[in-house]
Design an enzyme around this catalytic site. Sequence first.
Site, PDB file in Angstrom:
ATOM      1  CG  ASP A  13      -2.100  -1.076   1.368  1.00  0.00           C
ATOM      2  OD1 ASP A  13      -2.065  -1.568   0.114  1.00  0.00           O
ATOM      3  OD2 ASP A  13      -2.351  -1.673   2.400  1.00  0.00           O
ATOM      4  CD  GLU A  14       4.760  -0.425  -0.202  1.00  0.00           C
ATOM      5  OE1 GLU A  14       3.899  -0.614  -1.291  1.00  0.00           O
ATOM      6  OE2 GLU A  14       5.465  -1.250   0.399  1.00  0.00           O
ATOM      7  CE  LYS A  16       2.568  -2.403  -4.425  1.00  0.00           C
ATOM      8  NZ  LYS A  16       2.222  -2.194  -2.942  1.00  0.00           N
ATOM      9  CG  ASN A  38      -2.420 -10.708  -2.225  1.00  0.00           C
ATOM     10  OD1 ASN A  38      -2.505 -10.477  -3.630  1.00  0.00           O
ATOM     11  ND2 ASN A  38      -1.381 -11.167  -1.399  1.00  0.00           N
ATOM     12  N   GLY A  40      -4.591  -4.318  -3.774  1.00  0.00           N
ATOM     13  CA  GLY A  40      -5.424  -3.371  -4.119  1.00  0.00           C
ATOM     14  C   GLY A  40      -4.699  -2.150  -4.418  1.00  0.00           C
ATOM     15  CG  HIS A  41      -1.920  -1.810  -7.017  1.00  0.00           C
ATOM     16  ND1 HIS A  41      -0.977  -2.612  -7.838  1.00  0.00           N
ATOM     17  CD2 HIS A  41      -1.695  -2.669  -5.938  1.00  0.00           C
ATOM     18  CE1 HIS A  41      -0.353  -3.302  -7.275  1.00  0.00           C
ATOM     19  NE2 HIS A  41      -0.514  -3.427  -5.882  1.00  0.00           N
ATOM     20  CB  THR A  42      -5.939   3.426  -5.096  1.00  0.00           C
ATOM     21  OG1 THR A  42      -6.200   2.822  -3.896  1.00  0.00           O
ATOM     22  CG2 THR A  42      -7.063   4.519  -5.095  1.00  0.00           C
ATOM     23  NE  ARG A 142       6.158 -31.250  -6.684  1.00  0.00           N
ATOM     24  CZ  ARG A 142       7.117 -31.952  -6.344  1.00  0.00           C
ATOM     25  NH1 ARG A 142       8.099 -32.465  -7.216  1.00  0.00           N
ATOM     26  NH2 ARG A 142       7.214 -32.291  -5.118  1.00  0.00           N
ATOM     27  CD  GLN A 223       0.791  -8.942  -2.442  1.00  0.00           C
ATOM     28  OE1 GLN A 223       1.370  -9.425  -3.643  1.00  0.00           O
ATOM     29  NE2 GLN A 223      -0.546  -8.622  -2.769  1.00  0.00           N
ATOM     30  CB  THR A 238       1.664 -12.081   1.060  1.00  0.00           C
ATOM     31  OG1 THR A 238       0.658 -12.665   0.180  1.00  0.00           O
ATOM     32  CG2 THR A 238       2.910 -11.596   0.106  1.00  0.00           C
ATOM     33  NE  ARG A 304      -3.835   0.467   3.714  1.00  0.00           N
ATOM     34  CZ  ARG A 304      -4.122   1.365   2.649  1.00  0.00           C
ATOM     35  NH1 ARG A 304      -3.829   2.744   2.745  1.00  0.00           N
ATOM     36  NH2 ARG A 304      -4.637   0.903   1.460  1.00  0.00           N
ATOM     37  NE  ARG A 330      -1.555   7.219   1.020  1.00  0.00           N
ATOM     38  CZ  ARG A 330      -2.790   7.254   1.726  1.00  0.00           C
ATOM     39  NH1 ARG A 330      -2.672   7.636   3.095  1.00  0.00           N
ATOM     40  NH2 ARG A 330      -3.990   7.191   1.198  1.00  0.00           N
TER      41      ARG A 330
HETATM   42  P1  GDP Z   1      -0.781   0.282  -3.578  1.00  0.00           P
HETATM   43  O1  GDP Z   1      -1.324  -0.869  -3.241  1.00  0.00           O
HETATM   44  O2  GDP Z   1       0.676   0.416  -3.239  1.00  0.00           O
HETATM   45  O3  GDP Z   1      -0.954   0.837  -5.230  1.00  0.00           O
HETATM   46  O4  GDP Z   1      -1.241   1.578  -2.691  1.00  0.00           O
HETATM   47  P2  GDP Z   1      -2.943   1.741  -2.199  1.00  0.00           P
HETATM   48  O5  GDP Z   1      -3.573   2.041  -3.386  1.00  0.00           O
HETATM   49  O6  GDP Z   1      -3.374   0.242  -1.597  1.00  0.00           O
HETATM   50  O7  GDP Z   1      -2.919   2.676  -1.348  1.00  0.00           O
HETATM   51  C1  GDP Z   1      -2.260   3.935  -1.532  1.00  0.00           C
HETATM   52  C2  GDP Z   1      -3.243   5.038  -1.336  1.00  0.00           C
HETATM   53  O8  GDP Z   1      -2.795   6.462  -1.061  1.00  0.00           O
HETATM   54  C3  GDP Z   1      -4.413   5.142  -2.239  1.00  0.00           C
HETATM   55  O9  GDP Z   1      -5.350   5.489  -1.508  1.00  0.00           O
HETATM   56  C4  GDP Z   1      -3.855   6.105  -2.946  1.00  0.00           C
HETATM   57  O10 GDP Z   1      -4.909   6.985  -3.776  1.00  0.00           O
HETATM   58  C5  GDP Z   1      -3.283   7.198  -2.174  1.00  0.00           C
HETATM   59  N1  GDP Z   1      -2.185   7.911  -2.628  1.00  0.00           N
HETATM   60  C6  GDP Z   1      -1.023   7.425  -3.522  1.00  0.00           C
HETATM   61  N2  GDP Z   1      -0.185   8.475  -3.493  1.00  0.00           N
HETATM   62  C7  GDP Z   1      -0.525   9.279  -2.769  1.00  0.00           C
HETATM   63  C8  GDP Z   1       0.178  10.809  -2.233  1.00  0.00           C
HETATM   64  O11 GDP Z   1       1.156  11.123  -2.611  1.00  0.00           O
HETATM   65  N3  GDP Z   1      -0.620  11.431  -1.391  1.00  0.00           N
HETATM   66  C9  GDP Z   1      -1.939  10.963  -0.924  1.00  0.00           C
HETATM   67  N4  GDP Z   1      -2.583  11.755   0.028  1.00  0.00           N
HETATM   68  N5  GDP Z   1      -2.605   9.907  -1.386  1.00  0.00           N
HETATM   69  C10 GDP Z   1      -1.788   9.164  -2.192  1.00  0.00           C
HETATM   70  P1  IMO Z   2      -0.801  -4.119  -2.211  1.00  0.00           P
HETATM   71  O1  IMO Z   2      -0.303  -4.855  -3.412  1.00  0.00           O
HETATM   72  C1  IMO Z   2      -0.901  -4.486   2.272  1.00  0.00           C
HETATM   73  C2  IMO Z   2      -0.705  -8.431   3.726  1.00  0.00           C
HETATM   74  C3  IMO Z   2      -2.385  -8.971   4.598  1.00  0.00           C
HETATM   75  C4  IMO Z   2      -1.560  -9.910   5.505  1.00  0.00           C
HETATM   76  C5  IMO Z   2      -0.547 -10.515   4.916  1.00  0.00           C
HETATM   77  C6  IMO Z   2      -1.012 -12.072   4.254  1.00  0.00           C
HETATM   78  O2  IMO Z   2      -2.024  -3.563  -2.197  1.00  0.00           O
HETATM   79  O3  IMO Z   2       0.301  -3.355  -1.587  1.00  0.00           O
HETATM   80  P2  IMO Z   2      -2.268 -12.691   2.117  1.00  0.00           P
HETATM   81  O4  IMO Z   2      -3.912 -12.538   1.818  1.00  0.00           O
HETATM   82  O5  IMO Z   2      -1.437 -12.234   1.147  1.00  0.00           O
HETATM   83  O6  IMO Z   2      -1.863 -14.000   2.597  1.00  0.00           O
HETATM   84  O7  IMO Z   2      -2.158 -11.735   3.634  1.00  0.00           O
HETATM   85  O8  IMO Z   2      -0.307  -9.654   3.716  1.00  0.00           O
HETATM   86  N1  IMO Z   2      -1.076  -8.054   2.388  1.00  0.00           N
HETATM   87  C7  IMO Z   2      -1.103  -6.597   1.932  1.00  0.00           C
HETATM   88  N2  IMO Z   2      -0.946  -5.677   2.896  1.00  0.00           N
HETATM   89  N3  IMO Z   2      -1.098  -4.359   0.806  1.00  0.00           N
HETATM   90  C8  IMO Z   2      -0.974  -5.655  -0.055  1.00  0.00           C
HETATM   91  O9  IMO Z   2      -1.021  -5.512  -1.292  1.00  0.00           O
HETATM   92  C9  IMO Z   2      -1.083  -6.696   0.931  1.00  0.00           C
HETATM   93  N4  IMO Z   2      -1.351  -7.889   0.201  1.00  0.00           N
HETATM   94  C10 IMO Z   2      -1.328  -8.785   1.442  1.00  0.00           C
HETATM   95  O10 IMO Z   2      -2.805  -7.673   5.207  1.00  0.00           O
HETATM   96  O11 IMO Z   2      -1.085  -9.254   6.709  1.00  0.00           O
HETATM   97 MG    MG Z   3      -2.813  -1.385  -1.947  1.00  0.00          MG
END
Ligand code: GDP
Ligand code: IMO
Ligand code: MG
Length: 427
Positions: A13-14, A16, A38, A40-42, A142, A223, A238, A304, A330
């Site tokens: 959730d950085e 990406k 698993n 979730g990329h926003t 396998r 992840q 994971t 989180r 962020r």
């Molecule tokens: P990912 O899984 O690494 O793609 O990250 P997520 O989408 O799960 O979580 C990142 C969250 O931060 C999302 O809600 C994005 O819309 C938001 N986001 C990304 N970059 C920035 C930023 O620079 N500032 C803010 N405020 N939000 C951001």
């Molecule tokens: P993105 O791509 C944040 C975490 C789960 C749990 C652990 C194992 O959006 O960055 P799993 O269902 O993979 O067996 O769960 O890994 N986890 C994530 N946390 N972002 C993710 O993906 C994640 N994918 C798995 O919360 O702690």
């Molecule tokens: Mg995510």
Amino acid sequence: MPTIAIIGAQWGDEGKGKIIDLLAEQAKMVVRFAGGDNAGHTVINPLGEFRMHLIPSGIFSPGVSCLISNGVVINPAVLFEELDNLQRHDVDVSNLFISDRAHLIMPYHTLLDALEEEAKGGGAIGTTKKGIGPAYADKSARLGLRAGDLLDKEAFLGRLRSVLNYKNRILTKVYGAQPLSLDEVYEQYCRYGERLAPFIRETDLMIHDALDRGELVLLEGAQGTLLDLDFGTYPYVTSSSPFAGGACIGTGLSPNKIDRILGVFKAYNTRVGAGPMPTELKDEIGERIREQAHEYGTTTGKPRRCGWFDAVLARYSARLNGFTGAVITRFDILDTFPSLNICTAYRIDDQVLTQPPSNVALLERCQPVYEEVPGWQSETCNIRRFQDLPKEAQAYVKRIEELIGCPVALISVGPSREQAIMVRPIL
Ligand code: GDP
Ligand code: IMO
Ligand code: MG
């Protein structure tokens, strides 16, 4: 043109998705190489706001081929939901391709994920319950079924019959659950297979062809490094290899074909699920970050855990991945804090550590050693040049660079595509 891997440097959730969407404008191919739904990329761009679980975040850039490669585990129902949603928003999905070698998430995987978590009680990992662990376990054992298997219904039935027979014994005898019906699962996956067939390709060949043509290829990580099966905070990880090494296994690319490796870091730290997190803030500051940044999971909606930037783990992640550049996302979330803490070392009993211990019980006991730095207390979301950032903000970036040992190439100051500061050229 180079091949660039974009890797989550912390616990996922950085941001990406945002970074891929931004860089994809200049690419010809984006390949998602690990994990499953698993992730979730926003993505927020002129076409709308999207939560991507399987389809690469490059899908919004016209003419970019988007591949789901062999390292990904696919739940076809989730994939189709995502496709339907994109089509409703007039996003062209004709350039989407799926590896014949990608493993399928089957109904018993999701059932077993939930049952295994329940059985672990207090030791539960806090998985997304999407069947990820059980699907990768079957790949290693396998016992997996792959997207390509759906193209030959008779052979698929034979494999499914023997695997399901085994899984039903576990479901009923170990967990006292209901068995799954062979006919129902078979018919459901035959329908999935008919819809998937036009997308299925040997994606490794497609990637090599793109490189031969000199095209810019992005490898989309899911992840984060600290969730890596080998190098993460095991067992709170994971079941795939989200770090840079996984990009080779998950695509079929040789390590010498990856030119740049970008690590995506949040300007602070978050974690979903259980496991150690040395800089976690269980006080009102943690709460303030969570509410201000709306730190709730994209996939699960779970709150989180939030904390200060952990440079010990960040340095570890940079070294493991060999990051050639860092992206800080962020950044704007820190705008209002009068002062900020950066964790530069851990204290455990009378020892000071600058590397994280591999043992999770030891990591649990690590106390962060903080360096306090001044905040900038002004809005950064509309800034587009590094030199226009307040001097305290510039100093924060430079200190992070120094601590992690790699240059910062990009700073994200908001969720939308254009909210970015290019510090150094990436391509
Ligand atoms: P990912 O899984 O690494 O793609 O990250 P997520 O989408 O799960 O979580 C990142 C969250 O931060 C999302 O809600 C994005 O819309 C938001 N986001 C990304 N970059 C920035 C930023 O620079 N500032 C803010 N405020 N939000 C951001
Ligand atoms: P993105 O791509 C944040 C975490 C789960 C749990 C652990 C194992 O959006 O960055 P799993 O269902 O993979 O067996 O769960 O890994 N986890 C994530 N946390 N972002 C993710 O993906 C994640 N994918 C798995 O919360 O702690
Ligand atoms: Mg995510």
